[in-house]
Design a protein around this motif. Sequence first.
Motif, short mmCIF file in Angstrom:
data_model
loop_
_atom_site.label_atom_id
_atom_site.label_comp_id
_atom_site.label_asym_id
_atom_site.label_seq_id
_atom_site.Cartn_x
_atom_site.Cartn_y
_atom_site.Cartn_z
N ASP A 221 -1.93 -0.79 -11.20
CA ASP A 221 -1.87 0.47 -12.32
C ASP A 221 -2.43 1.26 -10.48
O ASP A 221 -3.39 1.99 -9.87
N VAL A 222 -1.25 2.12 -10.98
CA VAL A 222 -0.76 3.77 -9.29
C VAL A 222 -0.86 4.78 -10.01
O VAL A 222 -0.19 5.46 -9.56
N THR A 223 -1.31 4.94 -11.45
CA THR A 223 -1.54 6.25 -12.02
C THR A 223 -2.11 6.99 -11.24
O THR A 223 -1.80 8.52 -11.29
N GLU A 224 -3.61 6.66 -10.48
CA GLU A 224 -4.41 8.20 -10.00
C GLU A 224 -3.64 8.37 -8.49
O GLU A 224 -3.18 9.46 -8.20
N SER A 225 -2.89 7.11 -8.48
CA SER A 225 -2.35 7.68 -6.74
C SER A 225 -0.63 8.66 -7.27
O SER A 225 -0.51 9.65 -6.37
N LEU A 226 -0.17 8.25 -7.86
CA LEU A 226 0.90 9.54 -8.39
C LEU A 226 0.84 11.42 -9.11
O LEU A 226 1.29 11.77 -8.13
N ALA A 227 -0.78 10.67 -9.15
CA ALA A 227 -1.42 11.95 -9.40
C ALA A 227 -1.89 13.27 -8.56
O ALA A 227 -1.72 13.82 -8.45
N LEU A 228 -1.76 12.02 -7.72
CA LEU A 228 -3.01 12.69 -5.98
C LEU A 228 -1.37 12.85 -5.51
O LEU A 228 -1.72 13.86 -4.64
N VAL A 392 -1.12 -15.80 9.11
CA VAL A 392 -2.09 -15.40 7.47
C VAL A 392 -2.32 -16.29 6.99
O VAL A 392 -1.46 -17.85 6.47
N ASP A 393 -3.75 -17.13 6.33
CA ASP A 393 -3.19 -18.52 5.30
C ASP A 393 -3.52 -17.35 3.85
O ASP A 393 -3.65 -15.91 3.78
N GLY A 394 -3.95 -18.26 2.69
CA GLY A 394 -4.13 -17.44 1.28
C GLY A 394 -4.91 -16.12 1.59
O GLY A 394 -4.94 -15.84 1.02
N ARG A 395 -6.44 -16.64 1.97
CA ARG A 395 -7.50 -16.02 2.01
C ARG A 395 -6.83 -14.38 2.53
O ARG A 395 -7.06 -13.02 2.31
N GLN A 396 -6.29 -14.42 4.54
CA GLN A 396 -6.25 -13.50 4.82
C GLN A 396 -5.46 -12.38 3.70
O GLN A 396 -5.35 -11.63 3.86
N GLY A 397 -4.06 -13.26 3.26
CA GLY A 397 -2.97 -12.39 2.76
C GLY A 397 -3.57 -11.52 1.71
O GLY A 397 -3.28 -10.98 1.45
N SER A 398 -4.63 -12.25 0.82
CA SER A 398 -4.72 -11.70 -0.73
C SER A 398 -6.40 -10.76 -0.72
O SER A 398 -5.63 -10.27 -1.41
N GLU A 399 -6.69 -11.30 0.86
CA GLU A 399 -7.91 -10.03 1.15
C GLU A 399 -6.71 -8.67 1.24
O GLU A 399 -7.59 -8.37 1.10
N PHE A 400 -6.03 -9.13 1.58
CA PHE A 400 -5.42 -7.44 2.74
C PHE A 400 -4.65 -6.30 1.82
O PHE A 400 -4.52 -5.73 1.48
N LEU A 401 -3.57 -7.53 0.35
CA LEU A 401 -2.84 -7.64 -0.60
C LEU A 401 -4.25 -6.97 -1.61
O LEU A 401 -4.21 -5.50 -2.43
N THR A 402 -5.17 -7.65 -1.98
CA THR A 402 -5.99 -6.71 -3.11
C THR A 402 -6.84 -5.65 -2.65
O THR A 402 -6.88 -4.63 -3.22
N ALA A 403 -7.27 -5.45 -0.79
CA ALA A 403 -7.69 -4.05 -0.46
C ALA A 403 -6.43 -3.37 -0.44
O ALA A 403 -6.41 -1.43 -1.22
N VAL A 404 -5.36 -2.82 -0.41
CA VAL A 404 -4.24 -2.15 -0.68
C VAL A 404 -4.13 -1.84 -2.07
O VAL A 404 -3.74 -0.72 -2.46
N GLY A 405 -4.61 -2.86 -3.13
CA GLY A 405 -4.30 -2.88 -4.79
C GLY A 405 -5.31 -1.58 -4.88
O GLY A 405 -5.40 -0.49 -5.58
N ILE A 407 -7.18 0.41 -3.17
CA ILE A 407 -6.71 1.79 -3.02
C ILE A 407 -5.88 2.53 -3.51
O ILE A 407 -5.94 3.88 -3.81
N LEU A 408 -4.65 1.70 -3.90
CA LEU A 408 -3.42 2.68 -4.21
C LEU A 408 -4.06 2.94 -6.06
O LEU A 408 -4.31 3.93 -6.74
N GLY A 409 -4.80 1.79 -6.12
CA GLY A 409 -5.58 2.34 -7.66
C GLY A 409 -7.08 3.45 -7.76
O GLY A 409 -6.91 4.02 -9.28
#
Length: 418
Positions: A221-228, A392-405, A407-409
């Motif tokens: 959900d990037v509604t707040e990012s678009l408002a920013l 990159v293993d699954g845990r590392q990839g997931s942690e990075f992707l959720t961290a980006v998500g 921030i965008l949320g």
Amino acid sequence: MSVQEFALPDLGEGLTESEIVSWEVAVGDAVELNQVLAEVETAKALVELPSPFAGTISELLVEPGTTVRVGTPIITIETADAAGSGPTVETPSIPAKPPAAVESIPDAPEPPPAPQAPAPPETPPAPERTSVLVGYGPKVASEERPRRRHRREEWLASRSAAAEESQPASDAAPQHPNLSLPGERGGDTRVPIAGVRRRMAEAMVHSAFTAPHASLRLDVDVTESLALVERLKRHPRLEGTRVSFLTIVAAACLSALRTSPAINSRWDAERDEVIEFANVGLGIAVATDRGLLVPHIHDADRLSFAVLAREMAELVTSAREATTTPAQLAVGTFTITNVGVFGVDAGTPILPPGEAAILALGAVRRRPWEHEGEVALRSVVSLTLSFDHRLVDGRQGSEFLTAVGDILGDPSGALAYR
């Protein structure tokens, strides 16, 4: 007066061929040292080719639209002195191979006369001295003929003949009435694979078959990012700077990379080592008329948000105008590709060679979404992370992707106008 021959240099990129896009001079023109002679398209960018001599144009040896190999003569210039204006490179002569000795057997009864030894080959003459720019190297002989673009007029002129030749023989098997085979009516067009498109194809094949790809997807959900984004457009420190949702995504990735060294790394197979980079070479994939380019912002993680936004805008503009420099197109460490601009919700990108990960950004859609305990229409985007599973293993990839998500949320606190 002497006539100097100028061969196509490698332009410092290590490339083997380039296309002459256009000549900026004509026969009879007077040129100065370092004056632009032609515009050349390499596999990466359009480059202006400077003259290594001062003099008068004698002959243009290559027509625009021709792809030639490095070292091929492309122009001759009449100069005032024999040595020319540029430095020269001596090519040593190759000594003739001595004839093989003829052995004889002593005390043999009346041996037949020994066969006459073949005459030694003549020593080839030393090649002429070729005036070239420093670092360009001497002229390279090649049996390959320059490849010409198949222009529209050429295939239109041969359309009728091609249609006649493609007609099936009377004893051939009947064809399906609705099936149109290639070339059957002469309407097919052959387009040479060269320049950026050829480089892109080679890179993608190399990446696909050398790195084990894996991917993860996350809807955010990037509604707040678009408002920013709308607030930042009115911020006095960003006046005159183009700020977009892609800018916010780039800043979010740079923030998440600080705690994800595996995402910003490279596999060095020659030395059996993993290189974890201290800084980020951020690549932004740009679709151009010449093909897909991925120019980079070096040390992007050291930039403020305002500078990052300006660098990204300039990078996209220069790529589309074919003015990107070879240094900007050098290998980076992490790439973002925005497939959402084409109306695509999600995609699984192929890794740029030498990079550990690439993030694909889909189109932002208004979707029913749970928000504060209720269902509401929110702006939602799909993020897809492709990565090299050796690094990159699954845990590392997931942690990075959720961290980006994350921030965008909720971007206001995490970005804080870096």
